[in-house]
Design an enzyme around this catalytic site. Structure first.
Site, PDB file in Angstrom:
ATOM      1  N   ASP A 204       0.823  -1.205   0.000  1.00 28.43           N
ATOM      2  CA  ASP A 204       0.000   0.000   0.000  1.00 28.43           C
ATOM      3  C   ASP A 204       0.864   1.266   0.000  1.00 28.43           C
ATOM      4  O   ASP A 204       0.696   2.136   0.835  1.00 28.43           O
ATOM      5  CB  ASP A 204      -0.884  -0.068   1.266  1.00 28.43           C
ATOM      6  CG  ASP A 204      -1.873   1.070   1.366  1.00 28.43           C
ATOM      7  OD1 ASP A 204      -2.342   1.545   0.325  1.00 28.43           O
ATOM      8  OD2 ASP A 204      -2.162   1.485   2.512  1.00 28.43           O
ATOM      9  N   GLU A 469       3.341  -8.164   7.268  1.00 27.75           N
ATOM     10  CA  GLU A 469       2.061  -8.800   6.929  1.00 27.75           C
ATOM     11  C   GLU A 469       2.159  -9.891   5.872  1.00 27.75           C
ATOM     12  O   GLU A 469       1.435  -9.869   4.864  1.00 27.75           O
ATOM     13  CB  GLU A 469       1.043  -7.732   6.504  1.00 27.75           C
ATOM     14  CG  GLU A 469       0.755  -6.742   7.612  1.00 27.75           C
ATOM     15  CD  GLU A 469      -0.477  -5.886   7.359  1.00 27.75           C
ATOM     16  OE1 GLU A 469      -0.933  -5.817   6.207  1.00 27.75           O
ATOM     17  OE2 GLU A 469      -0.985  -5.304   8.334  1.00 27.75           O
ATOM     18  N   TYR A 525      -6.645  -3.357  12.818  1.00 26.47           N
ATOM     19  CA  TYR A 525      -7.528  -2.306  12.288  1.00 26.47           C
ATOM     20  C   TYR A 525      -8.992  -2.537  12.661  1.00 26.47           C
ATOM     21  O   TYR A 525      -9.875  -2.196  11.888  1.00 26.47           O
ATOM     22  CB  TYR A 525      -7.350  -2.210  10.770  1.00 26.47           C
ATOM     23  CG  TYR A 525      -6.011  -1.605  10.396  1.00 26.47           C
ATOM     24  CD1 TYR A 525      -5.862  -0.227  10.339  1.00 26.47           C
ATOM     25  CD2 TYR A 525      -4.907  -2.409  10.139  1.00 26.47           C
ATOM     26  CE1 TYR A 525      -4.641   0.348  10.026  1.00 26.47           C
ATOM     27  CE2 TYR A 525      -3.677  -1.845   9.820  1.00 26.47           C
ATOM     28  CZ  TYR A 525      -3.555  -0.466   9.765  1.00 26.47           C
ATOM     29  OH  TYR A 525      -2.336   0.099   9.457  1.00 26.47           O
ATOM     30  N   GLU A 561       0.848  -1.415  14.088  1.00 32.37           N
ATOM     31  CA  GLU A 561      -0.001  -0.544  13.268  1.00 32.37           C
ATOM     32  C   GLU A 561      -1.395  -0.519  13.874  1.00 32.37           C
ATOM     33  O   GLU A 561      -1.951  -1.569  14.223  1.00 32.37           O
ATOM     34  CB  GLU A 561      -0.132  -1.064  11.821  1.00 32.37           C
ATOM     35  CG  GLU A 561       1.091  -0.855  10.972  1.00 32.37           C
ATOM     36  CD  GLU A 561       0.909  -1.285   9.518  1.00 32.37           C
ATOM     37  OE1 GLU A 561      -0.243  -1.312   9.033  1.00 32.37           O
ATOM     38  OE2 GLU A 561       1.926  -1.596   8.887  1.00 32.37           O
TER      39      GLU A 561
HETATM   40  C1  GCB Z   1      -1.433  -2.335   6.661  1.00 27.72           C
HETATM   41  C2  GCB Z   1      -0.127  -2.217   5.980  1.00 27.72           C
HETATM   42  C3  GCB Z   1       0.212  -0.797   5.588  1.00 27.72           C
HETATM   43  C4  GCB Z   1      -1.033  -0.124   5.036  1.00 27.72           C
HETATM   44  C5  GCB Z   1      -2.088  -0.102   6.125  1.00 27.72           C
HETATM   45  C6  GCB Z   1      -3.385   0.542   5.660  1.00 27.72           C
HETATM   46  O1  GCB Z   1      -1.723  -3.261   7.332  1.00 27.72           O
HETATM   47  O2  GCB Z   1       0.927  -2.791   6.696  1.00 27.72           O
HETATM   48  O3  GCB Z   1       1.249  -0.806   4.654  1.00 27.72           O
HETATM   49  O4  GCB Z   1      -0.767   1.148   4.551  1.00 27.72           O
HETATM   50  O5  GCB Z   1      -2.377  -1.399   6.514  1.00 27.72           O
HETATM   51  O6  GCB Z   1      -3.548   1.730   5.848  1.00 27.72           O
HETATM   52  O7  GCB Z   1      -4.219  -0.159   5.083  1.00 27.72           O
END
Ligand code: GCB
Length: 651
Positions: A204, A469, A525, A561
Site C-alpha cells: 500500500d 504482513e 484495524y 499498526e
Molecule cells: C497495513 C499495511 C500498511 C497499510 C495499512 C493501511 O496493514 O501494513 O502498509 O498502509 O495497513 O492503511 O491499510
C-alpha cells in the site's frame, strides 16, 4: 472483461542461498541477465577521512525512459538531450508527464564524471546508496555493477577502468519491475486492448523508483584498506565492552601491517585503545546510549604500516583510517518485556514511510530533520522503517537523536489476500510455485543479509522485522519463514530480537510462525477494516484478541499498526469516519485496551504522515492515516497523542 497476462520474470534474482560471496572484480560482470548481486566489498558507508576522499555525484543527471526495444544500448552514447532528473529523488513525480509517472521498465540516468588527477595511487569506487528496484552501472560502454533490491547499497571498483584525471560517461540503468520473485513482490499485467504494461503489487505505497539516495565517488588507499568494522556493545557494571572484528583488504587475519583501535568519548578524550583485527575493548565509567539521551563514542580503526619507524616521535601516518560512531547499550527480551539497558522500554511512535511530495522516496535532509523534530514534539521515542530499509543517513541521525528503531526489510506484500493494502479474497495461494516461491525466498534472504550487513552497528536499531504482513496463516508460510528467521538470528553479531509485523487475518489461532520470533508485532484495524466505525465492538474485539496472543505465546507485544484514514480538515460532531474526531476516538479506544493488557509494550500508530499509494477506488490521493498530513501539518490526533505520550497539554 479485462484480460490480463502476467509477464515472465525480467528481473535478476539472486542465484543461490546462501548468498554467494565474491570479490569486487566479480562486479565487472558479463551479459545483462546474468545475476551478479554480490555483497559490498567495502561495507562501510563512504566518508572523508585522512586517507579517503569523497565526492558527491548528486545533482541533475540526464534522464531518459527506455523504449521497449530491448536491443538498444543507450549507455554507449550520450542520452538524447531534454530531460534532466535530480539525484537523489524518485523520478515519478518530477515531470509533468503521465507516461513517466506510470512507467514500467528501465530508465537511464547519465552524467560525466572526472576522476581527480591526484588519485593516481588510490583505488576508487562508485557507490549507489540504492537503485529502486534494480540497478546496472556502466562506465562508458562497460557494465561494472548490477544489483537487485531497491533499498540497499552497491558499488563498483572502477580503478582499473579509468585513470586518474580521466573523464568518463557514467550511466545508471534502473528498473522498477516487480514480479512474484522479487522483494517486494508484484505482477506485471498487459492490458487487453492497448497492450499497456501495468505494475500491480499487494503493498500500500506507491512504487516510486529511480535513484532516491546519494551516489558517491570515493577513494581508499590502493594497497591496504579497511573493508568492514563490526562492533558489538555490552555492559558489565559501569564498564562498557566493545567486541570488534575488523575486515581489511587482507581479510580478518593480521596481514602484514598493524591494526590499531582508539575509542574517544564525546569530549574527544581517548578512553580505550587496542590492536589487532579482533578483540574486546573496555570503556571505564561508560556513558550509555539511552533512548532520548544518545551518547556516541568514536571508534577509530587505523592500519599502521609496520615499516613506519617506531622511533618517530609523532604518531605514524596511517595507511588507512575510518571512524565509526558506536553507542553502548544492551537489548534483552524477557517474557513480557523488552529491556534497553536492563530497563523496561515502552515504544511510542509510528510506522513511517520515506515519502514526500515531488521527491517521492528521495532522501531529503530537511524532511529528515523536520520529521525528527515532530517525533520529539509529539513524544515519540521510536519508529519502524516500514516497509523497507531507510537511507543510511536516517539511521545515523536516529543514533545521534536517541530514537529507537525497528528495522524492516522490504518484504511487504507476501499475501495475496491483500491488494493495495486492502483485504480481498485471495485469488491464489500465496506460497506456491507461481506465487511466493523458492526464488522469492532467495531474494528475501538477500534482503535480510544486506539489511543486517548495513545496519548491524547502529545503536538505534533494537530489533529486526523481517517482513510486513505475510500470509502467515496460509499453508507454506512456516516452511518459507523457518530458514529466514534462523538466517536473521545467525547474521546479527549482536543477536538483536527478531520479529515480523503480523497481518490481522493471521490471528493467534491461525498464524503459524510467531513461535519462531522473539517479539509479537501486531498490525490491527478493528474499527476501520472490520467493525467499521463501531468502536464499541472494536474495543472488545481488540482486547479479546490481545488476550488470546498473551495466553498462547507469553511474549511482549507491540501494536505495530493501528489507525484510521482521516481527511485533514474534515470534522463531525458525530465522529463520523474520515473525520479528525474519529481518528482521535479511534486511537483513544486502542489506548484504553493497551493500558489494560500488561504484555503490550509499545504502540506505533499507522502512520506518521499521509503518503502516496497506488491511487484507486480505495485511495484518494494516497493513504490518509497520517497523524500529520503529507506536508507535516498536525491533525487533531497529533495533539491528542502528544498529550498521552508527553503527558502535556498545549502546543
Ligand atoms: C497495513 C499495511 C500498511 C497499510 C495499512 C493501511 O496493514 O501494513 O502498509 O498502509 O495497513 O492503511 O491499510
Amino acid at each position: 472483461m479485462k484480460l490480463l497476462t502476467v509477464l515472465p520474470l525480467l528481473s535478476l534474482i539472486p542465484s543461490a542461498l546462501p548468498f554467494p560471496s565474491s570479490s569486487i572484480s566479480d562486479h565487472v560482470s558479463g551479459a545483462p541477465g546474468s545475476n551478479s548481486n554480490t555483497p559490498l566489498h567495502i561495507q562501510l558507508k563512504p566518508k572523508q577521512t585522512r586517507t579517503r576522499d569523497l565526492i558527491s555525484l548528486d545533482g541533475l543527471w540526464n534522464f531518459a525512459l527506455a523504449d521497449d526495444n530491448r536491443t538498444a544500448t543507450p549507455w554507449t552514447s550520450p542520452l538524447p538531450k531534454g530531460l534532466e532528473a535530480p539525484v537523489p529523488a524518485s523520478y515519478n513525480d518530477i515531470f509533468v508527464d503521465r507516461s513517466i509517472h506510470n512507467h514500467v521498465g528501465w530508465v537511464y540516468y547519465q552524467r560525466t564524471v572526472t576522476i581527480p588527477r591526484g588519485w593516481a595511487s588510490e583505488r576508487y569506487i562508485i557507490r549507489l546508496e540504492s537503485a529502486t528496484h534494480e540497478g546496472r552501472v556502466y562506465v562508458n560502454d562497460e557494465l561494472v555493477a548490477e544489483h537487485v533490491g531497491g533499498y540497499t547499497p552497491f558499488e563498483a571498483d572502477i580503478s582499473t577502468l579509468v585513470s586518474a584525471g580521466e573523464t568518463f560517461r557514467l550511466t545508471v540503468a534502473v528498473n522498477n519491475e516487480l514480479t512474484h520473485e522479487t522483494i517486494p513482490p508484484g505482477d506485471i499485467e498487459v492490458t487487453e486492448y492497448t497492450g499497456r504494461r501495468v505494475q500491480n503489487y499487494q503493498h500500500d505505497f506507491y512504487n516510486y523508483a529511480g535513484l532516491a539516495r546519494s551516489v558517491w565517488l570515493y577513494s581508499v588507499p590502493k594497497e591496504q584498506y579497511i573493508r568492514d568494522i563490526t562492533v558489538v556493545p555490552d555492559v558489565d557494571g559501569d564498564t562498557g565492552l566493545l567486541s570488534y572484528t575488523i575486515l581489511t583488504s587482507n581479510g580478518t587475519g593480521t596481514g602484514t601491517d598493524s591494526v590499531n583501535i582508539s575509542v574517544r568519548d564525546e569530549e574527544g578524550n581517548e578512553v580505550a585503545t587496542a590492536s589487532g583485527t579482533q578483540g574486546t575493548v573496555s570503556v571505564p565509567s561508560v556513558t550509555l546510549w539511552q533512548p532520548g539521551a544518545a551518547y556516541l563514542y568514536d571508534f577509530t580503526v587505523s592500519i599502521i604500516s609496520d615499516s613506519s619507524s617506531p622511533n618517530q616521535a609523532a604518531e605514524p601516518d596511517p595507511v588507512d583510517t575510518y571512524t565509526l560512531s558506536v553507542g553502548i547499550r544492551t537489548v534483552k527480551v524477557t517474557d513480557q518485556q523488552i529491556l534497553i539497558n536492563d530497563v523496561p522500554f515502552y515504544f511510542t511512535g509510528f510506522g513511517k514511510h520515506e515519502d514526500t511530495t515531488i521527491r517521492g522516496k528521495g532522501h531529503d535532509q530537511a524532511y529528515l530533520v523536520h520529521d525528527f523534530q515532530l517525533l520529539n514534539w509529539i513524544g515519540a521515542n521510536s519508529f519502524r522503517t516500514s516497509h523497507y530499509p531507510y537511507a543510511e543517513e536516517v539511521m545515523e541521525f536516529a543514533d545521534r537523536q536517541g530514537i529507537v528503531i525497528i528495522d524492516e526489510t522490504p518484504a511487504v506484500g507476501l499475501a495475496y489476500s491483500i491488494g493495495g493494502g486492502v483485504s480481498s479474497e485471495p485469488n491464489r495461494p500465496t506460497f506456491s510455485p507461481g506465487g511466493i516461491n523458492d526464488n522469492t525466498q532467495r531474494a528475501h534472504a538477500a534482503a535480510i543479509r544486506e539489511l543486517i550487513a548495513r545496519d548491524k552497528n547502529h545503536p538505534s536499531v533494537v530489533m529486526w522485522s523481517i517482513a510486513n504482513e505475510p500470509a502467515s496463516n496460509e499453508e507454506g508460510a512456516r516452511e518459507y519463514f523457518t530458514p529466514l528467521a534462523q538466517l536473521a538470528r545467525d547474521l546479527d553479531p549482536a543477536s538483536r530480537p527478531i520479529s515480523f509485523a503480523n497481518l490481522g487475518q493471521a490471528t493467534y489461532e491461525t498464524d503459524t510462525i510467531s513461535d519462531l520470533f522473539d517479539v509479537l508485532l501486531l498490525n490491527r484495524y478493528f474499527g476501520w477494516y472490520s467493525f467499521t466505525g463501531d468502536l464499541g465492538e472494536a474495543e472488545a474485539a481488540l482486547e479479546s484478541e490481545l488476550r488470546g496472543w498473551v495466553d498462547k505465546y507469553n511474549k511482549p507485544i507491540i501494536i505495530s499498526e493501528y489507525g484510521a484514514d482521516t481527511y485533514a480538515g474534515l470534522h463531525s460532531v458525530y465522529g463520523l469516519l474520515w473525520s479528525e474526531e474519529f481518528q482521535v476516538e479511534f486511537l483513544d479506544t486502542y489506548h484504553r485496551v493497551f493500558d489494560r493488557v500488561d504484555a503490550v509494550v509499545g504502540e506505533h500508530v499507522w502512520a506518521f504522515a499521509d503518503f502516496q499509494t497506488n491511487v484507486g477506488i480505495q485511495r484518494v490521493d494516497g493513504n490518509k492515516k497520517g497523524v500529520f498530513t503529507r506536508e507535516r501539518k498536525p491533525k487533531a490526533a497529533a495533539h491528542a497523542l502528544r498529550r498521552r505520550w508527553r503527558n502535556e497539554t498545549g502546543v
